[in-house]
Design a protein around this motif. Structure first.
Motif, PDB file in Angstrom:
ATOM      1  N   VAL A   1       0.696  -1.320  -0.044  1.00 39.70           N
ATOM      2  CA  VAL A   1       0.036   0.078   0.075  1.00 39.70           C
ATOM      3  C   VAL A   1       0.951   1.348  -0.155  1.00 39.70           C
TER       4      VAL A   1
ATOM      5  N   THR B   1     -11.834  -1.964   7.447  1.00 38.16           N
ATOM      6  CA  THR B   1     -11.398  -1.704   6.103  1.00 38.16           C
ATOM      7  C   THR B   1     -12.649  -1.785   5.086  1.00 38.16           C
TER       8      THR B   1
ATOM      9  N   LEU C   1      -7.585   4.495  -3.670  1.00 40.61           N
ATOM     10  CA  LEU C   1      -8.021   4.033  -2.481  1.00 40.61           C
ATOM     11  C   LEU C   1      -8.708   2.715  -2.358  1.00 40.61           C
TER      12      LEU C   1
ATOM     13  N   THR D   1      -7.524  -0.620  -0.073  1.00 36.77           N
ATOM     14  CA  THR D   1      -8.314  -1.018   0.895  1.00 36.77           C
ATOM     15  C   THR D   1      -8.765  -2.419   0.327  1.00 36.77           C
TER      16      THR D   1
ATOM     17  N   LEU E   1      -4.390   3.465   6.268  1.00 39.09           N
ATOM     18  CA  LEU E   1      -5.385   3.299   5.068  1.00 39.09           C
ATOM     19  C   LEU E   1      -6.209   4.638   5.566  1.00 39.09           C
TER      20      LEU E   1
END
Lengths: 252, 396
Positions: free
Chosen positions: A92, B14, B64, B68, B355
């Protein structure tokens, strides 16, 4: 059918190492190969069109693990818990570096996301090395062999990344064959454990009713998947080397 | 909180984050594809600029959704290995198909679309965004097939200590799937349209220089919202029948479920009413674009579909507790044996911090893109002609 799905799983994993290995390698070498902002932009712009098509191989690996080896999915990921968490966080962070680095122009902003790209790439290579060693040893997540193996993965990805950068830059002796060679080298650290683990994987394959459905639904997709990947390499491989694309700012 | 609560909270955080971004992706993809199609057909430059600008917002948001989504996919193995042990032979198949047959293609075609501006032939480049839309819809379909199986384990039988797949067709015609899919796609379209409406209203309120650009965008947004709200609300109500049959009492007794359902229906009905009877008629002679006093209201509407989407998710997922596979396996029994408070706390903090931070940055970047307007869009930037760089092209 068991062999077919073992083959698909192995191909996807090897494909990930060969096709995503150079992206990770360039990320790691970014501060070394790219001393100035322009150099870093050129390096990232060179790999950018391949990243989305490369990292999906690992998403597919996880999907096939769940679909064709469901009992291994839970067992393996849980056994490697801290490494999987580390791998995901690294992934990520690496991707955030790519997506965000050119969204603003400030020096600090660029430096921060280039740093994220580099750190995330190291994290990916290291957690892969540790995870593969732990799987083969069937033991703890941190061993001396694991550390050594992680260093090997970092090394082959760095070589692959360097080769790719040289191939993109063009010039004599920087042929596609040399890149193919480093792709093969990058795949070795995962190909060896796959051979070792093949009987164990076959023991845990899903029942034939499940595999039959997977084969039926996914077989028609395979030509499209292959065609899409070939298209990426045709569109961004050869022509980009002529410098035509250089005047267009890259999105990453 | 004990280990189970933490594992559930991690999945919820999440999951909610994923849904917030994915619902916008699902809505913006077809709208951008339609806009780009109009450019290819009419050749009008305004449509190309619109495709680039709304496409840039779509792409920033997409990032994103992927981040996720990755964490979601792997979390099944990390926290819920009991699910794959008990139901993996059935539940794993749609997820495998989603990754290989949908997301793999979506991501590959998206790369071709982003980096192929000005490089691929026009029609092939257009085909890329349509393929991205198609595979995004396919992705939604297969994820909902998997989720619907958890809501109502059709097509499977218990053999020994686990489930086996007996009827794949039953998995695809699951009554909890057939109305939920158009409901979600409609909600996505409404969300994407709301963002276009809100952003256009903001620019028009500020007396933008790009008037034609945002008047046209506002029209696209209202038409999209009209279709989206009608589909989402229609198929939302249509779900009560089948859900009542397979999960009787789903909406009773739980305060969170009841309240969420009530507010979601309120938002949905107000949206249908507002779009159908106010926004759409005001497209006549572009009154909506001209009446400046109404624009702040349109901006305030923008978060509504996001809130409704989260409420809907809460109703669907909390309403089936304590089951992970309805009537067969409880969430508690699905948790990975041996998961310790230390492990789950560390991963929860790591995932949520990374995140959460990236989500905030992403929304700031989207807001900034809206504020700076189409002139600053970098996606598909044709660049400046550079003699040194274009010279070798002539030799090809």
């Amino acid at each position: 059918m068991d062999i077919l799905w073992l083959g698909v799983f192995a191909l996807l994993l090897i494909g990930y190492f060969a096709l995503e290995g150079f992206d990770i390698g360039i990320g790691m070498l970014l501060p070394v190969l790219g001393r100035t902002r322009e150099e870093r932009d050129r390096l990232v712009a060179g790999m950018a069109p391949f990243v989305l098509a490369g990292e999906v191989w690992l998403v597919a690996v996880a999907g096939v693990l769940f679909g064709a080896f469901p009992h291994l999915e839970g067992e393996t990921l849980f056994a490697l818990y801290p490494l999987v968490v580390g791998l995901l966080v690294s992934w990520v962070i690496r991707d955030a570096g790519l997506w965000f680095r050119r969204r603003l122009d400030g020096r600090a902003w660029r430096a921060f996301w280039d740093g994220a790209l580099c750190v995330g790439s190291y994290g990916l290579a290291l957690t892969w090395g540790l995870a593969l060693a732990a799987l083969v040893q069937g033991g703890p997540v941190l061993t001396p062999l694991g550390v050594g193996y992680a260093a090997v993965v970092v090394g082959v990805f760095a070589i692959h990344g360097r080769r790719f950068a040289a191939w993109r830059a063009g010039g004599p002796g920087r042929t596609g064959w040399a890149l193919l060679g480093s792709a093969a080298l990058a795949a070795v650290p995962v190909a060896v454990p796959l051979v070792v683990a093949a009987p164990w994987l076959l023991d845990h394959v899903a029942p034939s009713s499940t595999l039959g459905v997977l084969t039926l639904v996914l077989l028609p997709c395979v030509p499209v998947m292959v065609a899409a990947q070939v298209w990426v390499w045709r569109a961004f491989g050869r022509r980009a080397r002529t410098g035509v694309g250089a005047r267009v700012p890259s999105f990453f | 909180m004990n280990v189970l609560d933490l594992a559930r909270a991690q999945f919820a955080v999440t999951g909610v984050l994923h849904f917030l971004f994915v619902v916008l992706t699902l809505g913006l993809a077809p709208l951008v594809a339609i806009i780009q199609t109009r450019h290819v057909i009419t050749g009008k430059p305004v449509f190309e600029r619109m495709a680039r600008f709304w496409g840039q917002i779509y792409v920033i948001n997409y990032a994103l959704g992927v981040f996720t989504g990755l964490v979601m996919e792997f979390q099944f193995g990390l926290s819920w290995s009991g699910l794959s042990r008990y139901a993996g032979d059935v539940f794993g198949a749609p997820l495998a198909v989603e990754t290989m047959g949908a997301f793999f293609l979506e991501s590959t075609f998206l790369g071709l679309w982003i980096f192929g501006w000005g490089r691929l032939p026009r029609w092939l480049h257009l085909a890329c965004i349509w393929l991205v839309t198609l595979t995004a819809y396919a992705s939604a379909f297969w994820v909902l097939v998997a989720n619907s199986f958890l809501q109502n384990p059709a097509g499977a039988e218990v053999r020994g200590d686990h489930l086996v797949l007996t009827d794949f067709g039953a998995l695809l015609t699951n009554p909890t799937l057939v109305f939920a899919l158009p409901h979600v796609l409609g909600a996505g379209l409404f969300t994407g349209s709301s963002v276009i409406i809100g952003a256009s209203a903001y620019q028009l309120f500020r007396r933008t220089r790009e008037r034609e650009f945002f008047v046209r965008s506002l029209r696209v947004g209202v038409v999209g919202a009209l279709v989206g709200t009608l589909v989402a609300v229609g198929f939302g109500f249509a779900q009560f029948g089948p859900v009542g049959q397979v999960q009787p009492g789903k909406f009773d007794g739980n305060v969170v479920v009841g309240t969420s359902l009530g507010f979601m229906i309120l938002i949905g009905e107000l949206a249908v009413f507002g779009v159908l009877f106010v926004l759409t008629p005001l497209l006549f002679r572009d009154w909506l674009a001209r009446w400046r006093w109404i624009h702040p209201l349109l901006m305030l509407m923008t978060p509504m579909p996001f809130i409704a989407a989260i409420l809907g998710w809460l109703v669907r997922e909390i309403g089936r507790q304590p089951w992970i596979v309805y009537g067969r396996l409880t969430v508690k029994d699905a948790m990975s044996p041996g998961l310790t408070p230390g492990m789950i706390t560390a991963s929860f903090v790591a995932f949520t911090a990374v995140l959460g931070l990236l989500a905030v940055i992403d929304y700031v970047l989207i807001a900034r893109t809206v504020r700076r307007g189409p002139a600053a869009a970098t996606l598909g930037d044709p660049g400046r002609p550079d003699p040194a760089a274009s010279a070798p092209a002539l030799t090809l």
